[in-house]
Design a protein around this motif. Structure first.
Motif, PDB file in Angstrom:
ATOM      1  N   HIS A  68       0.841  -1.212   0.000  1.00 25.32           N
ATOM      2  CA  HIS A  68       0.000   0.000   0.000  1.00 25.32           C
ATOM      3  C   HIS A  68       0.867   1.249   0.000  1.00 25.32           C
ATOM      4  O   HIS A  68       1.618   1.499   0.944  1.00 25.32           O
ATOM      5  CB  HIS A  68      -0.947   0.039   1.205  1.00 25.32           C
ATOM      6  N   HIS A  70       1.252   5.536  -1.790  1.00 24.51           N
ATOM      7  CA  HIS A  70       0.846   6.646  -2.662  1.00 24.51           C
ATOM      8  C   HIS A  70       2.184   7.294  -3.013  1.00 24.51           C
ATOM      9  O   HIS A  70       2.596   8.271  -2.384  1.00 24.51           O
ATOM     10  CB  HIS A  70      -0.070   7.628  -1.930  1.00 24.51           C
ATOM     11  N   HIS A 213      -9.014   1.733   0.663  1.00 28.09           N
ATOM     12  CA  HIS A 213      -8.834   1.961   2.099  1.00 28.09           C
ATOM     13  C   HIS A 213     -10.046   1.403   2.836  1.00 28.09           C
ATOM     14  O   HIS A 213     -11.172   1.556   2.376  1.00 28.09           O
ATOM     15  CB  HIS A 213      -8.736   3.458   2.403  1.00 28.09           C
ATOM     16  N   HIS A 250      -5.127  -0.982   5.542  1.00 30.29           N
ATOM     17  CA  HIS A 250      -5.332  -0.642   6.959  1.00 30.29           C
ATOM     18  C   HIS A 250      -6.160  -1.701   7.685  1.00 30.29           C
ATOM     19  O   HIS A 250      -5.608  -2.514   8.406  1.00 30.29           O
ATOM     20  CB  HIS A 250      -5.937   0.763   7.142  1.00 30.29           C
ATOM     21  N   ASP A 302       2.119   2.739   3.288  1.00 26.18           N
ATOM     22  CA  ASP A 302       1.304   3.925   3.064  1.00 26.18           C
ATOM     23  C   ASP A 302       2.239   5.019   2.534  1.00 26.18           C
ATOM     24  O   ASP A 302       3.357   4.717   2.116  1.00 26.18           O
ATOM     25  CB  ASP A 302       0.567   4.334   4.347  1.00 26.18           C
TER      26      ASP A 302
HETATM   27 ZN   LIG Z   1      -3.355   5.106   1.996  1.00 22.65          ZN
END
Ligand SMILES: [Zn+2]
Length: 439
Positions: A68, A70, A213, A250, A302
């Protein structure tokens, strides 16, 4: 972008091999790969026609799979530290409104570079302008699973309808050897029923994964329950969304029933402990219960806005400490299990268990070599190396990285791009983004 020619045959000689095979064997030997696939693991690999890489003094490890990220947010490291959550969101949204495709590409190149230099060879991304992320990945030789963010049309900063953008993106990149495009509904706070179901329909029609998410904060869960009468995971089941080929990031605030629901629908979870801890989301993701229920769990960083690193070494370390301390049980989530989350767990989550995540004949040659003389790996014993990887190893120990059999890092130097140029472009793009943040 045309696919690159097949990678040359390569033999890595006399390394310590952390195979991550079914027996989790750690053996001394060679690794041969050709055409991007591993053809030999163990002593005595044939060297004919191959480039020989001296593996002595190194440990060969399956490349990490960051489940995960970005990645374009590499430009925003440190921009929203130590803020209450609403203020954090205000900052990130304000910057997002100013972001251009060129900014995304500059950020993605910096983030992909950081990941490769830390032994990560695959990542699962959720963002917009994913063509820019794809170009950055291909340019530097990274394997990217790239999810185009889908939101309700009235909640996005994207130009056009996010679902149409996602459909076009999938069409442009489907079948690329390094880039796997997919559909990424943002979360229940940004997607209504129609959007979730349309995203699922698009994924089914195009044979792509879904990434989203899920239940990251208590606020998200309670608000959704107030609005719909159901918690997010239960609600997603009720509308017929859940199913295999999905990776939920998450998944911290789950009830026991929801854990069973995710496992029953074969939904994989990307556990992101550093981000949860730093945002003070409270609670601890039920990693042990998810695994016990039979769910696949992978590990993700993340973005660096909340981590603030893309290091999978750090993520394994943090994941282990949190679970152990929370349960008053040092035997919970062992070093071997942490390495499993970072490799095989990611491969399974991405539906690629048969060709990623371990050093076995027939799998893609995604592997890194770390120097055993680095202080963080001393004493360099075969019976301690998995512990070192999970608890102490530094990215600085990573010397060489192969993706799909092709060297992409050598002597801690990127081969697909010039770091000083990547950095200069990242700094320039960061300048304008940081100027747009609210004070
Ligand atoms: Zn995220």
């Amino acid at each position: 972008m045309p696919p690159s020619p097949p990678s040359p045959p390569t033999v890595v000689t006399d390394a310590l091999l952390v195979t991550q095979d079914a027996g989790r064997r750690v053996v001394r030997g060679d690794l041969r790969f050709e055409g991007g696939r591993i053809t030999h693991v163990g002593p005595g690999a044939p060297r004919e026609g191959a480039e020989v890489v001296d593996g002595r003094g190194t440990v060969a490890v399956p490349g990490f799979i960051n489940a995960h990220a970005h990645v374009a947010n590499a430009l925003l490291r440190g921009i929203a530290d130590d803020l209450p959550f609403p203020k954090f969101l205000e900052t990130v949204f304000a910057v997002d409104a100013h972001r251009t495709e060129a900014d995304v590409e500059a950020g993605a190149r910096a983030g992909v570079a950081e990941m490769l230099l830390g032994g990560t060879t695959s990542f699962l991304d959720l963002f917009y302008f994913e063509d820019a992320v794809a170009r950055a990945s291909v340019g530097l030789g990274m394997r990217g699973f790239l999810g185009w963010a889908v939101l309700d049309p009235d909640k996005t900063t994207q130009t056009g309808v996010p679902l149409d953008n996602a459909r076009a993106f999938v069409g442009r990149w489907k079948g690329h050897p390094l880039v796997t495009p997919l559909v990424a509904p943002q979360g229940v706070y940004a997607c209504g029923r129609e959007t979730w179901l349309a995203a699922k329909e698009l994924a089914e029609r195009t044979g792509t994964l879904l990434h989203y998410h899920l239940s990251e904060t208590r606020g998200e869960v309670h608000e959704h329950e107030r609005a719909t009468g159901l918690r997010p995971a239960a609600w997603l089941e009720s509308i017929g969304f859940l199913g295999p080929g999905q990776v939920a990031a998450h998944a911290v605030w789950l009830t026991g029933a929801e854990i069973g629901t995710l496992a029953r629908h074969a939904v994989a979870v990307a556990h992101c402990p550093s981000s949860n801890l730093k945002l003070a989301s409270g609670g601890v993701a039920p990693v042990v219960e998810l695994r016990a229920a039979g769910a696949t769990v992978a590990l993700g960083t993340d973005s660096v806005v909340t981590n603030n690193s893309l290091s999978m070494f750090r993520e394994m370390h943090v994941a282990g400490l949190v679970q152990k301390n929370q349960r008053w049980d040092p035997a919970v989530l062992t070093a071997q299990e942490l390495l499993d989350l970072a490799t095989l767990g990611g491969a399974r989550a991405l539906g690629r268990a048969d060709d990623l995540g371990s050093l076995e004949v027939g799998k893609r040659a995604d592997v890194f070599l770390a120097r055993l003389d680095h202080p963080s790996l001393v004493p360099a014993r075969p019976d301690a190396v998995v512990s070192h990887l999970a608890y102490s190893a530094s990215e600085e120990a990573v010397d060489t990285v192969f993706v799909d059999g092709r060297a992409v890092v050598r002597g801690r130097r990127l081969l697909g791009g010039d770091w000083s140029r990547i950095r200069t472009e990242a700094e320039a793009a960061a300048e304008s983004l940081w100027a747009s943040r609210p004070r």
